[in-house]
Every structure is written in C-alpha cells, then in structure tokens.
Design an enzyme around this catalytic site. Structure first.
Site, mmCIF file in Angstrom:
data_model
loop_
_atom_site.group_PDB
_atom_site.id
_atom_site.type_symbol
_atom_site.label_atom_id
_atom_site.label_comp_id
_atom_site.label_asym_id
_atom_site.label_seq_id
_atom_site.Cartn_x
_atom_site.Cartn_y
_atom_site.Cartn_z
ATOM 1 N N HIS A 45 -13.104 -23.237 -23.624
ATOM 2 C CA HIS A 45 -12.748 -22.308 -22.492
ATOM 3 C C HIS A 45 -12.146 -23.339 -21.573
ATOM 4 O O HIS A 45 -12.444 -23.784 -20.889
ATOM 5 C CB HIS A 45 -13.947 -21.627 -21.895
ATOM 6 N N LYS A 90 -8.450 -11.905 -16.191
ATOM 7 C CA LYS A 90 -8.493 -10.931 -15.590
ATOM 8 C C LYS A 90 -7.885 -10.086 -14.949
ATOM 9 O O LYS A 90 -7.331 -9.200 -14.550
ATOM 10 C CB LYS A 90 -10.176 -10.298 -15.550
ATOM 11 N N SER A 95 -9.139 -16.737 -16.817
ATOM 12 C CA SER A 95 -10.881 -16.549 -17.177
ATOM 13 C C SER A 95 -11.101 -15.661 -16.354
ATOM 14 O O SER A 95 -10.471 -14.447 -16.317
ATOM 15 C CB SER A 95 -11.904 -17.282 -16.887
ATOM 16 N N TRP A 155 -17.733 -16.454 -25.595
ATOM 17 C CA TRP A 155 -18.280 -15.884 -24.589
ATOM 18 C C TRP A 155 -17.640 -14.535 -24.102
ATOM 19 O O TRP A 155 -17.606 -13.620 -24.147
ATOM 20 C CB TRP A 155 -19.083 -16.730 -23.761
HETATM 21 C C1 GCU Z 1 -18.055 -16.922 -16.579
HETATM 22 C C2 GCU Z 1 -17.665 -15.045 -16.991
HETATM 23 C C3 GCU Z 1 -16.667 -14.972 -17.405
HETATM 24 C C4 GCU Z 1 -15.463 -15.540 -16.914
HETATM 25 C C5 GCU Z 1 -15.907 -16.861 -16.569
HETATM 26 C C6 GCU Z 1 -14.658 -18.097 -15.763
HETATM 27 O O1 GCU Z 1 -18.370 -17.440 -18.030
HETATM 28 O O2 GCU Z 1 -18.909 -14.691 -17.351
HETATM 29 O O3 GCU Z 1 -16.583 -13.577 -17.736
HETATM 30 O O4 GCU Z 1 -14.342 -14.730 -17.275
HETATM 31 O O5 GCU Z 1 -16.622 -17.245 -16.074
HETATM 32 O O6 GCU Z 1 -13.842 -17.209 -14.982
HETATM 33 O O7 GCU Z 1 -14.920 -19.229 -15.701
#
Ligand code: GCU
Length: 424
Positions: free
Chosen positions: A400, A263, A259, A350
């Site tokens: 997720h 990144k 997540s 998402w």
């Molecule tokens: C949120 C956010 C995402 C991210 C995620 C996470 O959903 O919008 O961009 O990847 O949190 O890190 O859990």
C-alpha cells in the site's frame, strides 16, 4: 515465561481484525445495482439519458447515503503568498497560494503548493492531489511553508504534539516525483488535507464543518458531509483558484489521490466535472472497491475505525451492504465520459485489489453509451500489466503506497488522453 518477541507477535496478531475475510470462496453471493436502470425502472440506452436522468440519481444516492452533501460553492478569495520563477534549479515556477475557503480572509484557509514546468508552454496541464502530512513533506524544497494545522503525530517524521516541523521536510518525496512530472510537461499542485478538515476521529467541532453549521448545530446531519466530502470540496476550491490562474490549463486538471485520499479524489471527480481525469491509487473500501464483496476492509469496519469519514447514513449499511442503493462501480461510472484510472497493489489486500478491478470493469457499460472503450480486459490483469482504455487499471507488486511505477502509468494515461483530445 513468555518471550518478549512472542508477546509482541501475539499482540500484533490481535490487532489484525479477526472479522476480515481474505478468502474469495467466502465472499457472499450478491447482486450489484445496475447503473443503467433508472429508479422508475426505465433502461438507459443513450448518453443523454445517462447525463440528465440517471447520473443525477446515482450522484444524489451517494451524497445522501455514503459521503454526505457538501455546501454549495462559495466565492473564494486568495493571496499569492510566495512565488519563484526559478525554483528547483530553474526547472519550475513555484507558487504558494492561500485559498480562503469561504471567501473571508479572516476565515478558514488552505495553502496550495504549485510547481509549473518552465520548459513547456503556458498554460500548463496540472496534477492535483492532497497530501497526508503537509506540503513541505512532498519535496526537499526549503522554501515550502510548514503547515500550522493539526497533523497526525508521527515520531519517524518528527511530528509531535500534532505540529509539523522542519524534521519532516521531504519525508514523503518518494510519493511525489515532482521533477519527473515537470519534465513531462505537467504541473503539480498539492494541499495538506488537514488544512481543510483535520483527520482526528469523530470530531466535527474544528476544520471546515462548523463554518457551515446552522444555528445550534454541532454535528453534520445524517446526510451532510463527512470528512471525505469535505476534503473533496476543498479540491473543488483549489479548482476555483486554478480557473483564476492564467498559467494553469483549467480544462486539463487531473485529480489524483492515495488511499483515504484516493476515496477523496474519486468523490471529487464525481461531484466536480471540471476535473478532466480522475485517478484512484489504492483507495479500497469506500473508494474503488465494491462494498458488497466484503473482502478485506468492510463498511462496518471502516465506519467503526473512521466514524467521521462518511456521512452518518452510511452506518445503516454496517453488515448490511446488500441494502446499499449503490455500489462503488457506480462511483467510477460517474466520471464518464472522462478518463478514470484505478490502481491496486498486490500486497494491499485490505483494499481488495480484485474488488477495485471489478468496480472499474462494471463501470464500462456507462462508457459504452458514449461510444468509448471502457476497460480492455475481461479478466483481472496480471501484476505489472496495465489494461488501459478510457478506464485504466493496474495492479503492481508491493505494498500500500504510491510508487514511481504508479506515477509512470498516470503520466502515460494523461498523455494519451490529452493527445487524443488534441490537448497536449
Ligand atoms: C486505513 C483504512 C483505509 C484507508 C487507509 C489510508 O488502512 O482502513 O480505508 O484507505 O487507512 O488512508 O491510509
């Protein structure tokens, strides 16, 4: 009278961003930047030109416009806080190492939790990844120290007043199958990301940033590091330590993240070629997913909800993705020729699974410059059917998260590539 359950439902629906698009038919037409055309218009046809000319251009664009530039590597210092050669019933050697991020033992530090397999030869190859709630949440091991850093409150995990407690020991163990990783001959290192920079919205007066401010500075400049770049920089400081530890095969370190931390693992892999293999789990917008698709989370949305993650320049691209001089397939391409794996989850719309696949696919021409197979599938693979070349991709069923299914693929991917190189 409106029933309470109806009210809750209405409120929940209201919380879903109304502007999020989940319809492929509504994706705007777009043209992606070509990773193989240099800023002077020259076409890249060989790996040397990629490495010495085009790659630095793309890296600089991501630094300036997306993640922000991090400071140069300082000379770190470290202390071995604790170790046990018979941890986890003899399966592993555990070390807990305090890494002083600017080399000053009175300055900021992060604690690195390391397990190394006892059964296989040293030095051991190693997975490294940041965690969301503290090292002690990743395993049911009572010897793991509890971070004193700021932690996001979470009642379910017993985290109140932003302090981690004993109650959260092992609560995230399902995301870290450490014993399995060890049995397969790999070590695992993990670090609480808040030790580097607390993930508290918009604040830049705590964490690592202030240690690098110029006189009078209170906020990073528009092209200076946001939090993702700070977390990635922290991973590089862990790598500095691994290079100093003879038990760790520092040329076989695999960086993995989920997540926002996916990144981060991608940005760490892009900025630090010492990471031999790079893995992104459900990283989505600002990670593996193409920004120009505007599917699920968009640039505007992420910059609004998490204004501190990227550099301030990135906000110029809110509702303006076509003006971005890069897109995320070029981030994946920055790993070449190193193996990179992108993973999606079916219900994680998402994060735009298809956009994650396409990024991985469109990085392929760069891998081909090295005579390597990119991603051996022209179509998006079916759920549960990974496509694996030097670029790997899967979409699994479910939400997720990081699951055992994901880890099985990562271990197989690491085995395959290390074998190919005669490194395992
Ligand atoms: C949120 C956010 C995402 C991210 C995620 C996470 O959903 O919008 O961009 O990847 O949190 O890190 O859990």
């Amino acid at each position: 009278m409106i029933k309470l359950s109806t009210l809750i439902l209405l409120l929940a629906v209201a919380a879903i961003p109304q502007d999020a698009n989940y319809d492929e038919a509504k994706i705007p037409a777009f043209v992606l930047p070509d990773p193989l055309i240099c800023s002077d218009g020259a076409k890249v046809t060989d790996s040397q030109t990629w490495m010495h000319k085009r790659r630095p251009e793309i890296l600089a664009l991501f630094e300036k416009q997306v993640y922000g530039k991090a400071p140069d590597a300082p000379v770190i210092a470290y202390d071995l806080l604790e170790s046990d050669a018979r941890a986890l019933g003899g399966l592993a050697t555990r070390k807990q190492v305090r890494v002083y991020l600017i080399g000053d033992k009175k300055g900021p530090f992060m604690d690195v939790l390391i397990y190394l397999p006892n059964k296989t030869q040293r030095p051991a190859p190693l997975f490294v990844g940041l965690n969301f709630y503290g090292n002690h949440t990743t395993i049911d091991d009572p010897a793991v120290f509890i971070t004193k850093s700021w932690v996001r409150n979470n009642k379910e995990f017993g985290i109140v007043d932003h302090r981690a407690t004993e109650a959260s020991r092992g609560v995230r163990a399902s995301r870290w199958p450490i014993r399995r990783i060890l049995r397969q001959g790999y070590g695992l290192a993990t670090i609480y990301y808040g030790d580097i920079d607390p993930d508290d919205e918009g604040r830049f007066d705590n964490g690592i940033h202030p240690w690098f401010y110029k006189k009078g500075q209170t906020h990073p400049a528009p092209d200076e590091w946001g939090s993702i770049a700070a977390w990635a920089w922290g991973l590089s400081r862990a790598m500095d330590y691994f290079e100093a530890d003879d038990d760790i095969a520092n040329e076989r370190v695999i960086v993995m993240g989920h997540s926002r931390l996916g990144k981060t693992s991608l940005w760490a892999g892009a900025t630090d070629k010492r990471f031999a293999i790079v893995i992104s789990n459900n990283s989505g917008c600002g990670g593996a997913a193409l920004s120009r698709r505007r599917f699920g989370e968009t640039v505007k949305r992420i910059n609004t909800s998490f204004p501190h993650w990227f550099c301030d320049n990135f906000k110029k691209y809110n509702d303006n993705e076509e003006a971005l001089p890069v897109d995320q397939h070029e981030l994946i391409a920055l790993m070449a020729p190193r193996p990179v794996y992108v993973a999606s989850a079916e219900e994680d719309r998402w994060a735009d699974p298809r956009g994650e696949f396409l990024s991985a696919k469109y990085a392929e021409p760069v891998y081909q410059l090295f005579g390597l197979q990119g991603l051996p599938s022209d179509e998006m693979p079916e759920v549960g059917k990974p496509a694996v070349g030097t670029i790997g991709y899967h979409i699994r069923s479910g939400a997720h998260d990081v699951t055992l299914y994901d880890w099985r693929q990562y271990l197989r991917f690491a085995d395959r590539h290390l074998h190919e190189k005669g490194m395992k």
